[in-house]
Design a protein around this motif. Structure first.
Motif, PDB file in Angstrom:
ATOM      1  N   TYR A 334       0.994  -1.333   0.090  1.00  0.00           N
ATOM      2  CA  TYR A 334       0.032   0.071  -0.023  1.00  0.00           C
ATOM      3  C   TYR A 334       0.820   1.264  -0.006  1.00  0.00           C
ATOM      4  CZ  TYR A 334      -4.655  -2.108   0.642  1.00  0.00           C
ATOM      5  OH  TYR A 334      -5.838  -2.872   0.424  1.00  0.00           O
ATOM      6  N   TYR A 335       2.045   1.211   0.593  1.00  0.00           N
ATOM      7  CA  TYR A 335       2.642   2.374   0.655  1.00  0.00           C
ATOM      8  C   TYR A 335       3.155   2.988  -0.623  1.00  0.00           C
ATOM      9  CZ  TYR A 335       7.226   0.240   0.065  1.00  0.00           C
ATOM     10  OH  TYR A 335       8.177  -0.717  -0.511  1.00  0.00           O
ATOM     11  N   ARG A 336       3.454   1.691  -1.504  1.00  0.00           N
ATOM     12  CA  ARG A 336       3.727   2.326  -2.834  1.00  0.00           C
ATOM     13  C   ARG A 336       2.662   2.832  -3.822  1.00  0.00           C
ATOM     14  NH1 ARG A 336       6.137  -2.331  -6.435  1.00  0.00           N
ATOM     15  NH2 ARG A 336       6.776  -0.644  -7.403  1.00  0.00           N
ATOM     16  N   GLU A 339       2.681   6.450  -2.438  1.00  0.00           N
ATOM     17  CA  GLU A 339       3.848   7.214  -3.139  1.00  0.00           C
ATOM     18  C   GLU A 339       3.398   7.540  -4.424  1.00  0.00           C
ATOM     19  OE1 GLU A 339       8.326   5.970  -1.741  1.00  0.00           O
ATOM     20  OE2 GLU A 339       7.188   4.523  -2.720  1.00  0.00           O
ATOM     21  N   TYR A 340       2.845   6.789  -5.151  1.00  0.00           N
ATOM     22  CA  TYR A 340       2.531   7.186  -6.644  1.00  0.00           C
ATOM     23  C   TYR A 340       1.586   8.309  -6.553  1.00  0.00           C
ATOM     24  CZ  TYR A 340       0.646   6.286 -11.340  1.00  0.00           C
ATOM     25  OH  TYR A 340       0.175   6.610 -12.489  1.00  0.00           O
ATOM     26  N   PHE A 341       0.403   8.195  -5.706  1.00  0.00           N
ATOM     27  CA  PHE A 341      -0.424   9.193  -5.738  1.00  0.00           C
ATOM     28  C   PHE A 341       0.159  10.544  -5.455  1.00  0.00           C
ATOM     29  CE2 PHE A 341      -4.273   6.196  -4.627  1.00  0.00           C
ATOM     30  CZ  PHE A 341      -4.142   5.721  -6.051  1.00  0.00           C
ATOM     31  N   HIS A 369      12.398  -6.292   2.060  1.00  0.00           N
ATOM     32  CA  HIS A 369      13.488  -5.765   0.807  1.00  0.00           C
ATOM     33  C   HIS A 369      13.865  -4.357   1.135  1.00  0.00           C
ATOM     34  CE1 HIS A 369       9.356  -4.308   0.027  1.00  0.00           C
ATOM     35  NE2 HIS A 369       9.626  -3.402  -0.813  1.00  0.00           N
ATOM     36  N   LEU A 370      13.172  -3.757   2.111  1.00  0.00           N
ATOM     37  CA  LEU A 370      13.340  -2.219   2.817  1.00  0.00           C
ATOM     38  C   LEU A 370      14.313  -2.388   3.565  1.00  0.00           C
ATOM     39  CD1 LEU A 370       9.874  -0.804   2.688  1.00  0.00           C
ATOM     40  CD2 LEU A 370      11.356  -0.311   0.867  1.00  0.00           C
ATOM     41  N   SER A 371      15.354  -1.263   3.335  1.00  0.00           N
ATOM     42  CA  SER A 371      16.529  -1.463   4.494  1.00  0.00           C
ATOM     43  C   SER A 371      15.999  -0.897   6.056  1.00  0.00           C
ATOM     44  CB  SER A 371      17.767  -0.303   4.169  1.00  0.00           C
ATOM     45  OG  SER A 371      16.848   1.001   3.680  1.00  0.00           O
ATOM     46  N   GLY A 372      15.046  -0.186   5.915  1.00  0.00           N
ATOM     47  CA  GLY A 372      14.517   0.332   7.109  1.00  0.00           C
ATOM     48  C   GLY A 372      13.278  -0.696   7.592  1.00  0.00           C
ATOM     49  N   GLY A 373      12.852  -1.640   6.832  1.00  0.00           N
ATOM     50  CA  GLY A 373      11.874  -2.392   7.195  1.00  0.00           C
ATOM     51  C   GLY A 373      10.197  -1.880   7.193  1.00  0.00           C
ATOM     52  N   PHE A 378       5.915   2.264   6.883  1.00  0.00           N
ATOM     53  CA  PHE A 378       5.290   3.051   7.662  1.00  0.00           C
ATOM     54  C   PHE A 378       5.462   4.684   7.394  1.00  0.00           C
ATOM     55  CE2 PHE A 378       1.871   0.542   9.867  1.00  0.00           C
ATOM     56  CZ  PHE A 378       1.969  -0.750   9.239  1.00  0.00           C
ATOM     57  N   GLY A 379       6.606   4.921   7.275  1.00  0.00           N
ATOM     58  CA  GLY A 379       6.962   6.451   7.349  1.00  0.00           C
ATOM     59  C   GLY A 379       6.590   6.868   5.974  1.00  0.00           C
ATOM     60  N   LYS A 380       6.807   5.927   4.805  1.00  0.00           N
ATOM     61  CA  LYS A 380       6.121   6.540   3.589  1.00  0.00           C
ATOM     62  C   LYS A 380       4.805   6.468   3.416  1.00  0.00           C
ATOM     63  CE  LYS A 380      10.282   4.898   1.212  1.00  0.00           C
ATOM     64  NZ  LYS A 380      11.002   3.784   0.085  1.00  0.00           N
ATOM     65  N   LEU A 381       3.898   5.440   4.275  1.00  0.00           N
ATOM     66  CA  LEU A 381       2.564   5.332   4.105  1.00  0.00           C
ATOM     67  C   LEU A 381       1.971   6.397   4.820  1.00  0.00           C
ATOM     68  CD1 LEU A 381       0.168   3.512   3.203  1.00  0.00           C
ATOM     69  CD2 LEU A 381       0.286   2.417   5.336  1.00  0.00           C
ATOM     70  N   PHE A 382       2.351   6.652   6.054  1.00  0.00           N
ATOM     71  CA  PHE A 382       1.694   7.825   6.812  1.00  0.00           C
ATOM     72  C   PHE A 382       2.075   8.996   6.917  1.00  0.00           C
ATOM     73  CE2 PHE A 382      -0.218   3.816   8.415  1.00  0.00           C
ATOM     74  CZ  PHE A 382      -1.431   3.745   8.357  1.00  0.00           C
TER      75      PHE A 382
END
Length: 486
Positions: A334-336, A339-341, A369-373, A378-382
């Motif tokens: 979902y975070y992707r 990011e796209y929007f 696959h994310l270095s920050g897990g 969640f930082g990108k999502l919220f």
């Protein structure tokens, strides 16, 4: 016969850009104009360099100055130049000039074409990579109406000269494909990337029209763009035509619903209606500036292994009939999506999801696959102005209804979930239809495919009608088969 050596393998020989241009030039009947605005004359340059272009190129021009361009093609209502409307005006204007100036009686076999592009390449600060519209309007037979192929590109290279060169190659591929691959639009689409890496340029919208493409469904072509890795997401509207994501999403409030929609059920529509009501009540949401997106991921389309294009079209038919804008993406997480929007809008966004989807969001395995897990995800999502609208889940055995209050996530994620819950990022849909919580798409689909009765009441009336009338999900064949076996 050509010599072959033991151990040789069959492969497809891709013509060079010079060979493609030369083949066009050597055809005495293909004749047209090139109009390129904003990135030089890179496409037509390839035809000049190939040789023999005098019988192909009627005119090559670049109306680079805005005032001069307006004098030729007219002024756009929005005063913009890199638009689909501008490109279509260019194509039509130049074709009309050819028809006026070249006698059909004198040249009965001429196949006229107009190639055009209007683009903005990377800026000096290298913050804006650039984008553009590219298209061709052309004939395959002199007596036929014109065909049209129009596409939108986004540049990814960091140098204007490289972008111009890539655009020139793409232009040759488009013209060559239009004439020599029109009988197979899927292959034509793939051949647009001959001698171009997908990291160089992205095609996020394409539309085919005209007599040679009467049977082409542009929604299916949009699926090919994502499937072939040419772009991450595409969108199409209720009319079935692909639409530019930037045009739909730019500076909009966005509410997105993800699902398989196989088929669209009363639950899907209840989620849509209820979450929309909540979204419109938000202080930062303008009802008249909101876009609702029904998103289908490739992972959902691959539920049965390989992508079934007929199955995809069945879903598309249903969503379009309900007046929805659909996005096909390769975003599993979902975070992707967020990011796209966020490329196109900084306004408030909402995600409508069921309980099981939210539990998956808090599953660490999706973020290895994310270095920050999961914290990075969640930082990108919220961190954006986003809220999740949660639709309840009913346990078929116990009858217990799960909401955000009694939802159970992994013990390690419990405090993280509480943080977002108590900060108002998750809101329950409390006004819902309790009579439809037992409705599941997979069960309805099985009933339809097995020709069983009783599924009609679980779907919106229009959806039921379309499934029957248009033979969606193999309704008629399976019912007939079931009756024969009985």
């Amino acid at each position: 016969m050509p010599i072959t050596i033991m151990g040789d393998k069959e492969f497809e020989n891709v013509p060079s850009i010079k060979s493609k241009a030369l083949r066009i030039n050597l055809n005495e009947n293909i004749y047209g104009t090139f109009s390129e605005i904003g990135a030089g004359q890179e496409t037509v340059r390839n035809f000049f360099r190939a040789g023999g272009a005098s019988g192909t190129i009627a005119k090559a021009m670049s109306a680079y100055d805005k005032d001069f361009s307006d004098a030729i093609y007219g002024v756009e209502d929005d005063r913009r130049y890199v638009t689909e409307a501008r490109l279509k005006k260019m194509l039509s204007h130049e074709i009309n000039l050819i028809e006026e100036r070249i006698s059909r009686e004198k040249h009965p076999n001429k196949l006229f074409f107009s190639y055009a592009n209007t683009v903005a390449t990377i800026d000096f600060a290298k913050k804006y990579k650039g984008h553009g519209w590219v298209g061709i309007k052309y004939q395959v037979r002199p007596e036929e109406e014109y065909n049209e192929i129009i596409l939108h590109v986004r540049f990814h290279e960091n140098d204007a000269r490289h972008q111009q060169n890539t655009l020139g190659i793409l232009g040759v591929n488009l013209i060559y494909g239009a004439y020599y691959k029109y009988d197979n639009p899927k292959k034509l689409l793939r051949y647009l990337y001959d001698h171009i890496d997908k990291d160089q340029i992205e095609i996020d919208t394409i539309n085919f029209s005209g007599p040679r493409f009467e049977k082409v469904d542009n929604r299916l072509m949009s699926l090919q763009l994502v499937k072939n890795g040419m772009t991450e997401a595409v969108m199409f509207g209720p009319d079935g035509n692909n639409v530019l994501p930037a045009k739909i999403l730019y500076k909009k409030n966005i509410l997105a619903l993800r699902g398989s929609f196989r088929p669209v059920t009363k639950v899907n529509m209840d989620m849509y209606e209820r979450s929309k009501e909540l979204f419109f009540k938000e202080s930062k949401v303008d009802k008249d500036n909101t876009e609702v997106i029904f998103e289908i991921t490739l992972s959902n389309l691959r539920a049965e292994g390989e992508i079934d294009e007929r199955d995809f079209m069945d879903r598309a038919e249903l969503l379009c009939s309900l007046g929805q804008t659909v996005m096909i993406s390769n975003f599993q997480e979902y975070y992707r999506v967020v990011e796209y929007f966020s490329r196109y809008s900084k306004q408030r966004m909402g995600l409508t999801m069921g309980v099981n989807n939210l539990i998956d969001v808090f599953d660490e395995k999706y973020y290895r696959h994310l270095s920050g897990g999961i914290l990075e995800a969640f930082g990108k999502l919220f961190f954006k102005d986003l809220k999740v609208y949660l639709y309840p889940l009913k346990d078929p055995e116990t009858g217990e209804v799960t909401t955000s209050e009694n939802l159970k996530v992994h013990p390690r994620m419990k405090e993280l979930y509480k943080f977002f819950k108590y900060n108002g990022r998750v809101e329950d849909i409390t006004e819902f239809n309790p009579n439809i919580l037992d409705v599941y798409s997979r069960e309805i689909l099985q009933m339809i495919q097995e020709g069983k009765e009783g599924w009609e009441d679980m779907l919106p009336e229009k959806t039921t009608q379309m499934i029957k009338e248009h033979n969606l999900f193999n309704y008629k064949e399976n019912k007939k088969k079931a009756q024969t076996e009985a």
